[in-house]
Design an enzyme around this catalytic site. Structure first.
Site, mmCIF file in Angstrom:
data_model
loop_
_atom_site.group_PDB
_atom_site.id
_atom_site.type_symbol
_atom_site.label_atom_id
_atom_site.label_comp_id
_atom_site.label_asym_id
_atom_site.label_seq_id
_atom_site.Cartn_x
_atom_site.Cartn_y
_atom_site.Cartn_z
ATOM 1 N N HIS A 102 78.015 -13.427 22.523
ATOM 2 C CA HIS A 102 76.884 -12.686 21.966
ATOM 3 C C HIS A 102 76.866 -12.773 20.447
ATOM 4 O O HIS A 102 77.862 -13.107 19.806
ATOM 5 C CB HIS A 102 76.945 -11.212 22.392
ATOM 6 C CG HIS A 102 78.148 -10.477 21.864
ATOM 7 N ND1 HIS A 102 79.423 -10.664 22.373
ATOM 8 C CD2 HIS A 102 78.277 -9.560 20.869
ATOM 9 C CE1 HIS A 102 80.282 -9.902 21.715
ATOM 10 N NE2 HIS A 102 79.605 -9.221 20.792
ATOM 11 N N ASP A 104 75.963 -10.000 17.523
ATOM 12 C CA ASP A 104 75.917 -8.537 17.530
ATOM 13 C C ASP A 104 74.501 -7.987 17.354
ATOM 14 O O ASP A 104 73.774 -8.372 16.434
ATOM 15 C CB ASP A 104 76.827 -7.981 16.437
ATOM 16 C CG ASP A 104 78.293 -8.073 16.816
ATOM 17 O OD1 ASP A 104 78.607 -8.003 18.022
ATOM 18 O OD2 ASP A 104 79.129 -8.234 15.906
ATOM 19 N N HIS A 260 80.109 -14.954 19.337
ATOM 20 C CA HIS A 260 81.546 -14.710 19.459
ATOM 21 C C HIS A 260 81.867 -14.107 20.819
ATOM 22 O O HIS A 260 80.999 -13.571 21.506
ATOM 23 C CB HIS A 260 82.082 -13.833 18.320
ATOM 24 C CG HIS A 260 81.443 -12.479 18.236
ATOM 25 N ND1 HIS A 260 80.208 -12.266 17.691
ATOM 26 C CD2 HIS A 260 81.889 -11.263 18.638
ATOM 27 C CE1 HIS A 260 79.896 -10.977 17.747
ATOM 28 N NE2 HIS A 260 80.900 -10.347 18.330
ATOM 29 N N ARG A 275 85.704 -1.848 12.803
ATOM 30 C CA ARG A 275 84.546 -2.725 12.680
ATOM 31 C C ARG A 275 83.409 -2.064 11.922
ATOM 32 O O ARG A 275 83.094 -0.881 12.122
ATOM 33 C CB ARG A 275 84.053 -3.136 14.072
ATOM 34 C CG ARG A 275 83.123 -4.322 14.064
ATOM 35 C CD ARG A 275 82.525 -4.577 15.433
ATOM 36 N NE ARG A 275 81.229 -3.909 15.561
ATOM 37 C CZ ARG A 275 80.331 -4.209 16.492
ATOM 38 N NH1 ARG A 275 80.587 -5.156 17.378
ATOM 39 N NH2 ARG A 275 79.187 -3.567 16.562
#
Length: 284
Positions: A102, A104, A260, A275
């Site tokens: 995907h 993000d 990723h 994150r």
């Protein structure tokens, strides 16, 4: 153009690069920051080893890259509303978070330009992150395929993972991360299937099996046939960089030109990552 203020060691393909010679716990000088941003856009994925950052330093560096993005469907850390803690305890049996190709939050009208991930606790095995170079994958297509894809818009949605009938809603195993399933996940957003990078001007495929649910003007059967072929092409070994984590490493990737996939393989061990995301622009 050469780099004067940072040391950049790129992979042989040009996709992915290590950046050294910096202390990210302190603000960067303007010229240094400009070179970091240039390396990130050029190489798609960059990593900074030996950066024992506190959350405040991670937040500050994120804002040096750009304003915070909006992170839906996951509860952030207390007192740090822009930081997600990707934590998996040794006894957890749920699938590791991010286990699907995907980009993000591509279902947003203005998806994040960058994602930053900082490693705090790294297990002794497993946990690699795979990155796919969607720019070189596009450039490797035939002229006829490029012509076919040029006018198409792909439809993105968070329905598969985050809707009330989605993957996370159906989980039976406990998960430390707090996922928020919602009807909002069923909304859709169309973006160009081939996206032009606003910095480099290079074109990249902008679809993923996690968030792309169809192609405008095509039947579901036609969409899945075309998308399935593209996914198979995008994730060929020649377009993949496998990143191996070390403790206190910061990785920043470009969601406009990469996909990723987070691997598992570390059952029985604690893994803790922090994150953030940087707001992006409307894909063109």
């Amino acid at each position: 153009m050469a780099y004067r203020h940072i040391e950049v060691r790129a992979n042989e393909t040009g996709f992915g690069a290590e950046i050294k010679g910096l202390d990210l716990s302190a603000p960067l000088a303007a010229q240094t920051l400009e070179e970091v941003k240039r390396a990130w856009a050029e190489h798609g994925v960059v990593w900074f080893p030996d950066q024992p950052l506190e959350l405040e330093a991670l937040e500050r560096f994120t804002e040096e890259i750009g304003p915070f993005g909006h992170d839906p469907f996951i509860k952030p850390m207390a007192d740090h509303p822009h930081v997600l803690e990707l934590r998996r305890e040794p006894d957890e049996k749920a699938t590791n978070f991010g286990a699907g190709w995907h980009s993000d939050w591509s279902f947003q009208e203005t998806p994040p330009a960058a994602t930053l991930l900082h490693s705090k606790v790294v297990p002794p095995k497993g946990g690699d992150t795979l990155y796919a170079d969607c720019t070189r994958a596009y450039e490797a297509l035939s002229p006829a395929m490029k012509e076919l894809l040029a006018p198409l818009n792909a439809v993105h949605s968070a329905i598969l993972p985050y809707s009330k009938k989605g993957i996370f809603a159906q989980e039976k195993e406990k998960r430390t991360m707090q996922i928020i399933t919602s009807d909002e996940a069923e909304k859709t957003q169309a973006h160009p299937l081939v996206r032009t990078h606003p910095v480099t001007g290079r074109k990249a495929l902008y679809v993923s099996p996690v968030y792309t649910v169809g192609i405008e003007g095509m039947s579901n059967e036609e969409s899945q046939w075309l998308l399935g072929g593209l996914y198979q092409h995008m994730t060929k070994p020649e377009f993949i960089y496998r990143h191996k984590w070390r403790e206190n490493m910061l990785v920043m990737w470009d969601n406009r030109s990469t996909l990723h996939f987070a691997e598992g393989g570390y059952d029985g061990y604690l893994r803790v990552m922090h994150r953030t995301t940087v707001a992006g622009e409307k894909p063109l």
